[in-house]
Design an enzyme around this catalytic site. Structure first.
Site, PDB file in Angstrom:
ATOM      1  N   GLU A   2      25.643  12.873   3.353  1.00 14.67           N
ATOM      2  CA  GLU A   2      26.168  11.632   2.767  1.00 14.67           C
ATOM      3  C   GLU A   2      25.556  11.448   1.385  1.00 14.67           C
ATOM      4  OE1 GLU A   2      26.298   7.837   5.050  1.00 14.67           O
ATOM      5  OE2 GLU A   2      25.007   7.096   3.436  1.00 14.67           O
ATOM      6  N   TYR A  34      30.572   3.381   0.142  1.00 15.97           N
ATOM      7  CA  TYR A  34      31.492   2.476  -0.550  1.00 15.97           C
ATOM      8  C   TYR A  34      30.822   1.113  -0.644  1.00 15.97           C
ATOM      9  CZ  TYR A  34      36.002   0.237  -1.579  1.00 15.97           C
ATOM     10  OH  TYR A  34      37.041  -0.450  -2.150  1.00 15.97           O
ATOM     11  N   HIS A  63      33.873   6.410   2.694  1.00 10.90           N
ATOM     12  CA  HIS A  63      33.579   5.183   3.421  1.00 10.90           C
ATOM     13  C   HIS A  63      34.480   4.091   2.831  1.00 10.90           C
ATOM     14  CE1 HIS A  63      29.162   6.504   4.448  1.00 10.90           C
ATOM     15  NE2 HIS A  63      29.983   7.532   4.418  1.00 10.90           N
ATOM     16  N   ARG A  93      32.973  -2.353   8.497  1.00  8.07           N
ATOM     17  CA  ARG A  93      33.057  -3.768   8.172  1.00  8.07           C
ATOM     18  C   ARG A  93      32.332  -4.062   6.856  1.00  8.07           C
ATOM     19  NH1 ARG A  93      29.507  -8.014  11.360  1.00  8.07           N
ATOM     20  NH2 ARG A  93      28.031  -7.173   9.853  1.00  8.07           N
ATOM     21  N   GLY A  94      31.136  -3.463   6.690  1.00  7.17           N
ATOM     22  CA  GLY A  94      30.301  -3.798   5.533  1.00  7.17           C
ATOM     23  C   GLY A  94      29.494  -5.039   5.843  1.00  7.17           C
ATOM     24  N   TYR A 135      25.583   2.532  16.477  1.00  7.54           N
ATOM     25  CA  TYR A 135      24.187   2.114  16.318  1.00  7.54           C
ATOM     26  C   TYR A 135      23.381   2.404  17.581  1.00  7.54           C
ATOM     27  CZ  TYR A 135      26.420  -0.033  12.380  1.00  7.54           C
ATOM     28  OH  TYR A 135      27.147  -0.191  11.229  1.00  7.54           O
ATOM     29  N   HIS A 139      23.572  -2.688  16.918  1.00 10.64           N
ATOM     30  CA  HIS A 139      23.708  -3.270  15.574  1.00 10.64           C
ATOM     31  C   HIS A 139      22.746  -4.452  15.469  1.00 10.64           C
ATOM     32  CE1 HIS A 139      25.523  -5.615  12.282  1.00 10.64           C
ATOM     33  NE2 HIS A 139      25.901  -4.438  11.822  1.00 10.64           N
ATOM     34  N   GLN A 166      24.027   5.362  12.990  1.00  8.28           N
ATOM     35  CA  GLN A 166      22.984   4.794  12.135  1.00  8.28           C
ATOM     36  C   GLN A 166      21.784   5.730  12.216  1.00  8.28           C
ATOM     37  OE1 GLN A 166      21.896   3.383   9.657  1.00  8.28           O
ATOM     38  NE2 GLN A 166      22.328   1.239  10.110  1.00  8.28           N
TER      39      GLN A 166
HETATM   40  P1  FAD Z   1      31.690  -3.400  13.191  1.00  7.15           P
HETATM   41  O1  FAD Z   1      32.130  -2.219  13.964  1.00  7.15           O
HETATM   42  O2  FAD Z   1      32.701  -4.438  12.876  1.00  7.15           O
HETATM   43  O3  FAD Z   1      30.469  -4.060  13.987  1.00  7.15           O
HETATM   44  C1  FAD Z   1      29.667  -5.049  13.362  1.00  7.15           C
HETATM   45  C2  FAD Z   1      29.148  -6.045  14.408  1.00  7.15           C
HETATM   46  O4  FAD Z   1      30.234  -6.780  14.966  1.00  7.15           O
HETATM   47  C3  FAD Z   1      28.447  -5.386  15.591  1.00  7.15           C
HETATM   48  O5  FAD Z   1      27.419  -6.233  16.017  1.00  7.15           O
HETATM   49  C4  FAD Z   1      29.533  -5.294  16.641  1.00  7.15           C
HETATM   50  O6  FAD Z   1      28.995  -5.270  17.949  1.00  7.15           O
HETATM   51  C5  FAD Z   1      30.309  -6.579  16.383  1.00  7.15           C
HETATM   52  N1  FAD Z   1      31.738  -6.428  16.715  1.00  7.15           N
HETATM   53  C6  FAD Z   1      32.560  -5.430  16.319  1.00  7.15           C
HETATM   54  N2  FAD Z   1      33.793  -5.617  16.818  1.00  7.15           N
HETATM   55  C7  FAD Z   1      33.750  -6.756  17.540  1.00  7.15           C
HETATM   56  C8  FAD Z   1      34.699  -7.476  18.291  1.00  7.15           C
HETATM   57  N3  FAD Z   1      35.960  -7.058  18.386  1.00  7.15           N
HETATM   58  N4  FAD Z   1      34.302  -8.624  18.906  1.00  7.15           N
HETATM   59  C9  FAD Z   1      33.021  -9.050  18.802  1.00  7.15           C
HETATM   60  N5  FAD Z   1      32.074  -8.405  18.111  1.00  7.15           N
HETATM   61  C10 FAD Z   1      32.423  -7.279  17.488  1.00  7.15           C
HETATM   62  N6  FAD Z   1      27.845  -0.296   4.422  1.00  7.15           N
HETATM   63  C11 FAD Z   1      28.421  -0.331   3.194  1.00  7.15           C
HETATM   64  O7  FAD Z   1      28.484  -1.388   2.570  1.00  7.15           O
HETATM   65  N7  FAD Z   1      28.918   0.807   2.621  1.00  7.15           N
HETATM   66  C12 FAD Z   1      28.862   2.017   3.232  1.00  7.15           C
HETATM   67  O8  FAD Z   1      29.328   3.030   2.672  1.00  7.15           O
HETATM   68  C13 FAD Z   1      28.252   2.091   4.523  1.00  7.15           C
HETATM   69  N8  FAD Z   1      28.177   3.261   5.188  1.00  7.15           N
HETATM   70  C14 FAD Z   1      27.655   3.290   6.468  1.00  7.15           C
HETATM   71  C15 FAD Z   1      27.629   4.502   7.166  1.00  7.15           C
HETATM   72  C16 FAD Z   1      27.113   4.572   8.463  1.00  7.15           C
HETATM   73  C17 FAD Z   1      27.116   5.893   9.201  1.00  7.15           C
HETATM   74  C18 FAD Z   1      26.594   3.391   9.071  1.00  7.15           C
HETATM   75  C19 FAD Z   1      26.018   3.461  10.467  1.00  7.15           C
HETATM   76  C20 FAD Z   1      26.611   2.186   8.379  1.00  7.15           C
HETATM   77  C21 FAD Z   1      27.143   2.114   7.077  1.00  7.15           C
HETATM   78  N9  FAD Z   1      27.188   0.902   6.364  1.00  7.15           N
HETATM   79  C22 FAD Z   1      27.753   0.869   5.107  1.00  7.15           C
HETATM   80  C23 FAD Z   1      26.630  -0.322   6.917  1.00  7.15           C
HETATM   81  C24 FAD Z   1      27.673  -1.144   7.726  1.00  7.15           C
HETATM   82  O9  FAD Z   1      28.670  -1.615   6.879  1.00  7.15           O
HETATM   83  C25 FAD Z   1      26.929  -2.316   8.391  1.00  7.15           C
HETATM   84  O10 FAD Z   1      26.056  -1.830   9.376  1.00  7.15           O
HETATM   85  C26 FAD Z   1      27.790  -3.438   8.937  1.00  7.15           C
HETATM   86  O11 FAD Z   1      26.917  -4.517   9.292  1.00  7.15           O
HETATM   87  C27 FAD Z   1      28.580  -3.106  10.184  1.00  7.15           C
HETATM   88  O12 FAD Z   1      29.611  -2.286   9.940  1.00  7.15           O
HETATM   89  P2  FAD Z   1      30.484  -1.662  11.152  1.00  7.15           P
HETATM   90  O13 FAD Z   1      31.595  -0.937  10.540  1.00  7.15           O
HETATM   91  O14 FAD Z   1      29.609  -0.946  12.101  1.00  7.15           O
HETATM   92  O15 FAD Z   1      31.004  -3.025  11.809  1.00  7.15           O
END
Ligand code: FAD
Length: 277
Positions: A2, A34, A63, A93-94, A135, A139, A166
């Site tokens: 990455e 991103y 991303h 989600r970010g 995670y 998370h 993560q």
């Molecule tokens: P989600 O999958 O939406 O989950 C976030 C939270 O919401 C979790 O607690 C989950 O349990 C909860 N949730 C999800 N869906 C639901 C639902 N339907 N109902 C209730 N609760 C729900 N950030 C950046 O800004 N740019 C990047 O390029 C970037 N790259 C990353 C790469 C990796 C491999 C990882 C692990 C993280 C990265 N992140 C990045 C960080 C990431 O954006 C954050 O960790 C963010 O807080 C969560 O993103 P997610 O896509 O996992 O969210």
């Protein structure tokens, strides 16, 4: 591997140099962050993704975070990806950025996954391969690992083909997570996220942001070598290699190395573990 786009003050060529070194290590793919850490440097993500694919000849993944994306802008981004042959998207989600109001069009990453799938259905001449984040220690905002895995199942069922974890420093969390995920009926490949520490400040920041546990032997390493730039880098490389040897021995689906744009560290680790795969 990455990589992440440079800060606004640095030219994109700084990352191109990193890519030139990384491509020689023959990774399966290189992903590009991103807007990570609240940076506004999103437009360069596409430049870098294109460079990886079309100049370096390595598979790339972009991303894409959705908290500050409207559906209209998401459509534009996807159209640009399509026009540039970008096929792999890590749908995220970010995080919330202080002082900015989320657009509200997407709440969870799974909403973005659904949106990309709908976009695909409207454009029948190609499909995106959608990746998702997971995670092993839960998370940071999730009430429990179980509820986090329930949400993960929703995301995978929406169309994620592949998960990237993560970072973690204690493999036992990852193995426990794999067991729980299997019980939840999630069967897509999961790559283990490994971040070699290169300096103390960086690791303190990551632990703070990501909320991951530091094992005793890791803390001892930081304590002993944290103020010695060369020693902490070498110890960090050795630690990451040790984690990877254990993961590969136990049949991990893949390793996603957070390179921190540091080709020296990536090469050292790659050279040490290449024969294991
Ligand atoms: P989600 O999958 O939406 O989950 C976030 C939270 O919401 C979790 O607690 C989950 O349990 C909860 N949730 C999800 N869906 C639901 C639902 N339907 N109902 C209730 N609760 C729900 N950030 C950046 O800004 N740019 C990047 O390029 C970037 N790259 C990353 C790469 C990796 C491999 C990882 C692990 C993280 C990265 N992140 C990045 C960080 C990431 O954006 C954050 O960790 C963010 O807080 C969560 O993103 P997610 O896509 O996992 O969210």
């Amino acid at each position: 591997f990455e990589v992440f786009p440079p800060k606004k003050t640095s030219p994109v060529e700084t990352v191109y140099k990193t890519l030139d070194a990384l491509k020689d290590l023959k990774p399966d793919f290189i992903s590009v962050t991103y807007g990570a850490g609240g940076s506004e440097n999103c437009e360069t993500t596409l430049d870098i993704v294109n460079r990886i694919k079309n100049v370096c000849g390595v598979e790339s993944a972009s991303h894409l975070t959705c908290t500050y994306l409207t559906k209209k802008d998401a459509t534009k981004v996807l159209e640009t990806f399509r026009a540039n042959g970008v096929e792999n998207i890590l749908a995220l989600r970010g995080d919330k950025i202080e002082g900015r109001t989320p657009c509200g069009d997407f709440i969870h990453a799974s909403d973005l996954v659904n949106f990309i799938k709908e976009f695909d259905e409207e454009h029948k001449d190609g499909t995106f391969n959608i990746l998702g984040a997971c995670y092993p220690e839960g998370h940071p905002t999730s009430p429990s690992i179980i509820s986090d895995i329930q949400s993960l199942k929703i995301k995978v069922d929406a169309g994620v083909t592949h998960l990237m974890s993560q970072l973690f420093f204690d493999n036992s969390y990852f193995y426990d997570f794999l067991e729980k995920v299997k019980i939840a009926g999630i069967n897509v490949p999961i790559e283990a996220g490994i971040m070699p520490v290169v300096n103390r400040k960086q690791i303190e920041r990551m632990v703070n942001v990501c909320g991951v546990a530091l094992p005793k032997k890791y803390s001892a390493m930081m304590e002993k070598y944290g103020d010695n730039t060369e020693a902490i880098r070498d110890a960090g490389i050795a630690y990451a290699i040790d984690q990877i040897v254990d993961l590969v021995s136990q049949g991990v689906d893949g390793i996603h190395l957070y390179t921190m744009n540091n080709p020296y560290v990536a090469k050292k680790i790659n050279d040490a573990v290449r024969s294991l795969f």
